[in-house]
Design an enzyme around this catalytic site. Structure first.
Site, PDB file in Angstrom:
ATOM      1  N   HIS A  43      36.822  42.316  31.455  1.00 21.09           N
ATOM      2  CA  HIS A  43      37.994  42.502  30.306  1.00 21.09           C
ATOM      3  C   HIS A  43      36.212  41.860  29.685  1.00 21.09           C
ATOM      4  O   HIS A  43      36.634  41.176  28.322  1.00 21.09           O
ATOM      5  CB  HIS A  43      38.175  41.819  29.864  1.00 21.09           C
ATOM      6  CG  HIS A  43      39.671  43.088  30.507  1.00 21.09           C
ATOM      7  ND1 HIS A  43      41.133  42.216  31.657  1.00 21.09           N
ATOM      8  CD2 HIS A  43      39.633  43.684  31.127  1.00 21.09           C
ATOM      9  CE1 HIS A  43      41.363  43.182  31.878  1.00 21.09           C
ATOM     10  NE2 HIS A  43      41.356  44.394  32.250  1.00 21.09           N
ATOM     11  N   HIS A  77      39.416  42.888  40.700  1.00 20.73           N
ATOM     12  CA  HIS A  77      41.121  42.539  40.286  1.00 20.73           C
ATOM     13  C   HIS A  77      42.195  42.819  41.640  1.00 20.73           C
ATOM     14  O   HIS A  77      42.955  42.704  41.518  1.00 20.73           O
ATOM     15  CB  HIS A  77      41.639  43.469  38.940  1.00 20.73           C
ATOM     16  CG  HIS A  77      40.981  43.324  37.802  1.00 20.73           C
ATOM     17  ND1 HIS A  77      39.963  43.514  37.108  1.00 20.73           N
ATOM     18  CD2 HIS A  77      41.730  42.129  37.313  1.00 20.73           C
ATOM     19  CE1 HIS A  77      39.906  42.735  35.826  1.00 20.73           C
ATOM     20  NE2 HIS A  77      40.625  41.941  35.912  1.00 20.73           N
ATOM     21  N   CYS A  99      37.894  40.168  44.370  1.00 19.51           N
ATOM     22  CA  CYS A  99      37.592  39.223  44.693  1.00 19.51           C
ATOM     23  C   CYS A  99      38.636  38.651  45.807  1.00 19.51           C
ATOM     24  O   CYS A  99      39.467  38.862  45.974  1.00 19.51           O
ATOM     25  CB  CYS A  99      38.601  38.200  43.265  1.00 19.51           C
ATOM     26  SG  CYS A  99      38.507  36.461  43.121  1.00 19.51           S
ATOM     27  N   HIS A 131      49.641  44.803  34.623  1.00 22.24           N
ATOM     28  CA  HIS A 131      47.734  43.999  34.326  1.00 22.24           C
ATOM     29  C   HIS A 131      47.603  44.372  36.804  1.00 22.24           C
ATOM     30  O   HIS A 131      47.872  44.820  37.562  1.00 22.24           O
ATOM     31  CB  HIS A 131      47.963  42.987  35.118  1.00 22.24           C
ATOM     32  CG  HIS A 131      46.431  41.819  34.853  1.00 22.24           C
ATOM     33  ND1 HIS A 131      45.880  41.942  35.783  1.00 22.24           N
ATOM     34  CD2 HIS A 131      46.197  40.605  33.825  1.00 22.24           C
ATOM     35  CE1 HIS A 131      44.572  40.945  36.191  1.00 22.24           C
ATOM     36  NE2 HIS A 131      44.719  40.535  34.761  1.00 22.24           N
ATOM     37  N   GLU A 133      45.685  43.596  38.492  1.00 19.75           N
ATOM     38  CA  GLU A 133      46.045  42.354  40.331  1.00 19.75           C
ATOM     39  C   GLU A 133      47.672  42.484  40.297  1.00 19.75           C
ATOM     40  O   GLU A 133      47.507  42.966  41.658  1.00 19.75           O
ATOM     41  CB  GLU A 133      45.667  40.717  39.649  1.00 19.75           C
ATOM     42  CG  GLU A 133      45.288  40.144  40.530  1.00 19.75           C
ATOM     43  CD  GLU A 133      45.678  38.765  40.300  1.00 19.75           C
ATOM     44  OE1 GLU A 133      46.180  37.972  40.940  1.00 19.75           O
ATOM     45  OE2 GLU A 133      44.565  38.469  39.466  1.00 19.75           O
ATOM     46  N   THR A 169      46.939  35.421  40.271  1.00 23.88           N
ATOM     47  CA  THR A 169      46.212  34.052  40.575  1.00 23.88           C
ATOM     48  C   THR A 169      45.857  33.300  39.298  1.00 23.88           C
ATOM     49  O   THR A 169      45.113  33.116  39.169  1.00 23.88           O
ATOM     50  CB  THR A 169      44.728  35.117  41.220  1.00 23.88           C
ATOM     51  OG1 THR A 169      43.912  35.515  40.432  1.00 23.88           O
ATOM     52  CG2 THR A 169      44.448  35.023  42.655  1.00 23.88           C
ATOM     53  N   CYS A 200      44.915  30.900  41.326  1.00 19.06           N
ATOM     54  CA  CYS A 200      43.231  30.396  41.488  1.00 19.06           C
ATOM     55  C   CYS A 200      42.917  28.949  40.250  1.00 19.06           C
ATOM     56  O   CYS A 200      43.166  28.894  40.091  1.00 19.06           O
ATOM     57  CB  CYS A 200      42.193  31.478  40.791  1.00 19.06           C
ATOM     58  SG  CYS A 200      40.686  30.842  41.221  1.00 19.06           S
ATOM     59  N   SER A 228      41.328  40.267  27.365  1.00 15.42           N
ATOM     60  CA  SER A 228      40.882  39.443  28.562  1.00 15.42           C
ATOM     61  C   SER A 228      42.020  38.593  28.389  1.00 15.42           C
ATOM     62  O   SER A 228      42.671  37.961  27.555  1.00 15.42           O
ATOM     63  CB  SER A 228      39.974  38.702  27.695  1.00 15.42           C
ATOM     64  OG  SER A 228      39.223  37.713  29.434  1.00 15.42           O
ATOM     65  N   ASN A 230      43.117  36.017  30.436  1.00 13.49           N
ATOM     66  CA  ASN A 230      42.655  34.458  30.594  1.00 13.49           C
ATOM     67  C   ASN A 230      42.434  34.399  29.261  1.00 13.49           C
ATOM     68  O   ASN A 230      42.511  33.328  28.324  1.00 13.49           O
ATOM     69  CB  ASN A 230      41.505  34.723  31.922  1.00 13.49           C
ATOM     70  CG  ASN A 230      40.532  33.534  31.653  1.00 13.49           C
ATOM     71  OD1 ASN A 230      39.472  33.609  31.288  1.00 13.49           O
ATOM     72  ND2 ASN A 230      41.553  32.681  32.687  1.00 13.49           N
TER      73      ASN A 230
END
EC number: 1.17.7.4
Length: 299
Positions: A43, A77, A99, A131, A133, A169, A200, A228, A230
């Site tokens: 992203h 993802h 991942c 999302h 993931e 995560t 994570c 993003s 995150n």
């Protein structure tokens, strides 16, 4: 004197680095054969553009379903089983860059789904609806998992039935712990409740670090792609401890009004999300150094 520091612990996480390396390697193998990526590999628009210049073609799911016999990269993802099934039917060669942390989580969710079937258990995912993931995780449960994003959504659960709880995560660890505590409080006596901390640490541990980094400087320039999730979380953490925190998606977003006066003795911190390449932070630092000339230095 204006001092500038780049946060050494900002930048790509392992999963993103791995996905980009796989994409670059595949394109080097055969420059003539197109490599498609299902969704943005990261992203971050600048990094996506860089890889596109090397030959990576980003596609969406509707385009993916019409491909045949091509090579497609699955990003960090992860993907649900249905995506792998389509690839098999279409003769698509998969370059799997899921991942390892996400892959392990997918397997855990699938195992819990099968284990909980006889007892009519609920599979619950703490994550962001829609999302990539989370879609991959829900797919492990035949799309039966319940996705919650906050404590306020816990009313949708049936506490007389077993619950298996997992987390995306990259979600906040403190909120996940609050959700565990609240579910325990609501569970009927002797009804099974399983939970797994699947957050994570490479991402979660950035929060306390980036807060300390933001406190050390007079002002912060936080770089991340606008998509993003995150990045949004880490930016808000910076902003909470340093009100002079500015969100930039690229160096072009920097405005003169954001900068301190050259006569001030200030420190500037530059940091970013797990989807922000280090070279983008270096670009911003160079731009600021150029603006101040001899009145600024790197630390």
């Amino acid at each position: 004197m204006i001092s500038i520091e780049i946060d050494a612990r900002s930048g790509f996480c392992y999963g993103v680095v791995n996905a980009i390396k796989k994409a670059e390697l595949e394109m080097q193998k055969d420059a003539k054969a197109p490599l498609y990526c299902l969704g943005d590999i990261v992203h971050n628009t600048r990094e996506v553009d860089r890889l596109q210049d090397l030959g990576l073609r980003t596609i969406d799911y509707s385009q993916f379903e019409h491909l045949e016999g091509q090579k497609v990269l699955f990003r960090a993802h992860g993907e649900p089983p249905s995506t792998y099934w389509i690839a098999q039917q279409k003769g698509i060669t998969i370059v799997d860059a899921t991942c390892p942390v996400v892959l392990q989580l997918q397997r855990r969710v699938r195992r819990c789904y099968l284990e909980g079937k006889p007892s009519n258990a609920q599979i619950v995912i703490f994550g962001k609806k829609g999302h990539a993931e989370v879609n991959g995780l829900v797919g492990q449960t035949n799309n039966e998992a319940i996705v919650i994003q906050s404590l306020e959504e816990l009313d949708v659960l049936d506490y007389s039935r077993p619950i298996y709880l997992h987390s995306q995560t990259t979600m906040p660890l403190d909120v996940f712990e609050q959700i565990i505590k609240e579910i325990k409080r609501r569970m009927h006596k002797d009804v099974y409740f399983y939970y797994a901390d699947t957050i994570c640490r490479q991402v979660a541990l950035r929060i306390p670090h980036i807060k300390e980094f933001a406190k050390r400087h007079n002002r912060i320039f936080f770089i991340a792609g606008k998509k993003s999730s995150n990045g949004k979380v880490l930016f808000e953490e910076c902003k909470a401890v340093n009100e002079k925190t500015f969100f930039l998606s690229d160096k072009e977003d920097l405005q003169e009004r954001m900068l301190p006066s050259a006569i001030d003795d200030e420190s500037i911190g530059i940091c970013g999300a797990t989807s922000t390449p280090m070279w983008q932070m270096e670009e911003l630092a160079s731009l600021i150094l150029e603006y101040y000339g001899d009145m600024a230095c790197r630390i």
